[in-house]
Write a protein that holds these residues in place. Structure first.
Motif, PDB file in Angstrom:
ATOM      1  N   TYR A   6      -2.984  -6.680   0.875  1.00  0.00           N
ATOM      2  CA  TYR A   6      -1.835  -6.034   0.243  1.00  0.00           C
ATOM      3  C   TYR A   6      -2.089  -4.546   0.056  1.00  0.00           C
ATOM      4  O   TYR A   6      -1.199  -3.726   0.193  1.00  0.00           O
ATOM      5  CB  TYR A   6      -1.507  -6.694  -1.093  1.00  0.00           C
ATOM      6  CG  TYR A   6      -0.913  -8.070  -0.942  1.00  0.00           C
ATOM      7  CD1 TYR A   6       0.285  -8.255  -0.266  1.00  0.00           C
ATOM      8  CD2 TYR A   6      -1.557  -9.181  -1.464  1.00  0.00           C
ATOM      9  CE1 TYR A   6       0.823  -9.524  -0.125  1.00  0.00           C
ATOM     10  CE2 TYR A   6      -1.029 -10.452  -1.323  1.00  0.00           C
ATOM     11  CZ  TYR A   6       0.168 -10.610  -0.649  1.00  0.00           C
ATOM     12  OH  TYR A   6       0.702 -11.859  -0.499  1.00  0.00           O
ATOM     13  N   TRP A   7      -3.324  -4.197  -0.297  1.00  0.00           N
ATOM     14  CA  TRP A   7      -3.659  -2.786  -0.453  1.00  0.00           C
ATOM     15  C   TRP A   7      -3.621  -2.066   0.884  1.00  0.00           C
ATOM     16  O   TRP A   7      -3.198  -0.914   0.964  1.00  0.00           O
ATOM     17  CB  TRP A   7      -5.034  -2.631  -1.108  1.00  0.00           C
ATOM     18  CG  TRP A   7      -5.009  -3.079  -2.540  1.00  0.00           C
ATOM     19  CD1 TRP A   7      -5.488  -4.246  -3.044  1.00  0.00           C
ATOM     20  CD2 TRP A   7      -4.424  -2.378  -3.623  1.00  0.00           C
ATOM     21  NE1 TRP A   7      -5.248  -4.320  -4.392  1.00  0.00           N
ATOM     22  CE2 TRP A   7      -4.590  -3.177  -4.770  1.00  0.00           C
ATOM     23  CE3 TRP A   7      -3.773  -1.161  -3.735  1.00  0.00           C
ATOM     24  CZ2 TRP A   7      -4.138  -2.788  -6.015  1.00  0.00           C
ATOM     25  CZ3 TRP A   7      -3.328  -0.771  -4.981  1.00  0.00           C
ATOM     26  CH2 TRP A   7      -3.512  -1.579  -6.101  1.00  0.00           C
ATOM     27  N   ILE A   8      -4.075  -2.729   1.924  1.00  0.00           N
ATOM     28  CA  ILE A   8      -4.029  -2.131   3.264  1.00  0.00           C
ATOM     29  C   ILE A   8      -2.581  -1.942   3.695  1.00  0.00           C
ATOM     30  O   ILE A   8      -2.216  -0.895   4.236  1.00  0.00           O
ATOM     31  CB  ILE A   8      -4.801  -3.018   4.270  1.00  0.00           C
ATOM     32  CG1 ILE A   8      -6.293  -2.987   3.948  1.00  0.00           C
ATOM     33  CG2 ILE A   8      -4.559  -2.540   5.704  1.00  0.00           C
ATOM     34  CD1 ILE A   8      -7.107  -3.968   4.738  1.00  0.00           C
ATOM     35  N   ALA A   9      -1.759  -2.941   3.422  1.00  0.00           N
ATOM     36  CA  ALA A   9      -0.343  -2.831   3.785  1.00  0.00           C
ATOM     37  C   ALA A   9       0.323  -1.685   3.032  1.00  0.00           C
ATOM     38  O   ALA A   9       1.080  -0.899   3.607  1.00  0.00           O
ATOM     39  CB  ALA A   9       0.376  -4.141   3.491  1.00  0.00           C
ATOM     40  N   ARG A  10       0.039  -1.565   1.739  1.00  0.00           N
ATOM     41  CA  ARG A  10       0.617  -0.475   0.956  1.00  0.00           C
ATOM     42  C   ARG A  10       0.123   0.885   1.445  1.00  0.00           C
ATOM     43  O   ARG A  10       0.883   1.845   1.485  1.00  0.00           O
ATOM     44  CB  ARG A  10       0.283  -0.658  -0.515  1.00  0.00           C
ATOM     45  CG  ARG A  10       1.053  -1.791  -1.132  1.00  0.00           C
ATOM     46  CD  ARG A  10       0.724  -1.924  -2.584  1.00  0.00           C
ATOM     47  NE  ARG A  10       1.458  -3.058  -3.139  1.00  0.00           N
ATOM     48  CZ  ARG A  10       1.054  -3.737  -4.176  1.00  0.00           C
ATOM     49  NH1 ARG A  10      -0.068  -3.416  -4.783  1.00  0.00           N
ATOM     50  NH2 ARG A  10       1.784  -4.743  -4.623  1.00  0.00           N
ATOM     51  N   LEU A  11      -1.151   0.956   1.789  1.00  0.00           N
ATOM     52  CA  LEU A  11      -1.699   2.206   2.317  1.00  0.00           C
ATOM     53  C   LEU A  11      -1.014   2.594   3.624  1.00  0.00           C
ATOM     54  O   LEU A  11      -0.635   3.754   3.826  1.00  0.00           O
ATOM     55  CB  LEU A  11      -3.209   2.077   2.523  1.00  0.00           C
ATOM     56  CG  LEU A  11      -3.907   3.297   3.102  1.00  0.00           C
ATOM     57  CD1 LEU A  11      -3.885   4.431   2.091  1.00  0.00           C
ATOM     58  CD2 LEU A  11      -5.321   2.950   3.497  1.00  0.00           C
ATOM     59  N   PHE A  12      -0.827   1.618   4.519  1.00  0.00           N
ATOM     60  CA  PHE A  12      -0.148   1.896   5.789  1.00  0.00           C
ATOM     61  C   PHE A  12       1.288   2.357   5.557  1.00  0.00           C
ATOM     62  O   PHE A  12       1.757   3.293   6.189  1.00  0.00           O
ATOM     63  CB  PHE A  12      -0.159   0.666   6.692  1.00  0.00           C
ATOM     64  CG  PHE A  12      -1.446   0.457   7.434  1.00  0.00           C
ATOM     65  CD1 PHE A  12      -2.480   1.362   7.342  1.00  0.00           C
ATOM     66  CD2 PHE A  12      -1.625  -0.656   8.227  1.00  0.00           C
ATOM     67  CE1 PHE A  12      -3.667   1.172   8.032  1.00  0.00           C
ATOM     68  CE2 PHE A  12      -2.799  -0.862   8.929  1.00  0.00           C
ATOM     69  CZ  PHE A  12      -3.827   0.057   8.817  1.00  0.00           C
TER      70      PHE A  12
END
Length: 136
Positions: A6-12
């Motif tokens: 989820y953090w990776i998705a938000r960062l992207f």
């Protein structure tokens, strides 16, 4: 929420939004110069070195001279080539925007000159947006 994806998705998605805003700045610049810019004619006075490509061939951009109200202004183009499309002394189309009473901004009137800043930001932003939504 505890999973790192989820953090990776938000960062992207955040990076994509930033890059898409950068691309929108290019569109704003294009509208500003293309619609509100005053068309002028400049002349190529020299070539500016922009380094070398991967084959060690020199890259050159144009330095354009424009005369407005008795003053001479010189500016380089954003694009660069191994063999520039113009020779020294050739006339080139230029657009001028008056930023303030004393400050003028010039740009070579060519489509590629307008979109070079934001094209790759737009493409990378769209890819990151798709990846971020896919991870979500």
């Amino acid at each position: 929420m505890k999973e790192p994806k989820y953090w990776i998705a938000r960062l992207f998605v955040l990076l994509a939004i930033f890059l898409l805003l950068l691309a929108m700045n290019t569109v704003r610049k294009w509208i500003r110069f293309r619609i509100f810019g005053i068309p002028l004619t400049g002349s190529v006075v020299s070539f500016v070195s922009r380094g070398r490509d991967r084959y060690q061939v020199p890259l050159l951009s144009l330095e354009i001279l424009v005369e407005v109200d008795g003053k001479e202004y010189r500016f380089p183009t954003n694009l660069h080539w191994n063999a520039p499309p113009y020779r020294i002394g050739d006339s080139v189309p230029v657009r001028m925007v008056r930023v303030s009473q004393n400050e003028l901004t010039f740009m070579w009137d060519h489509l590629e000159e307008y979109v070079t800043d934001g094209f790759f930001a737009l493409v990378i932003g769209l890819v990151l947006l798709v990846m971020g939504i896919g991870f979500w």
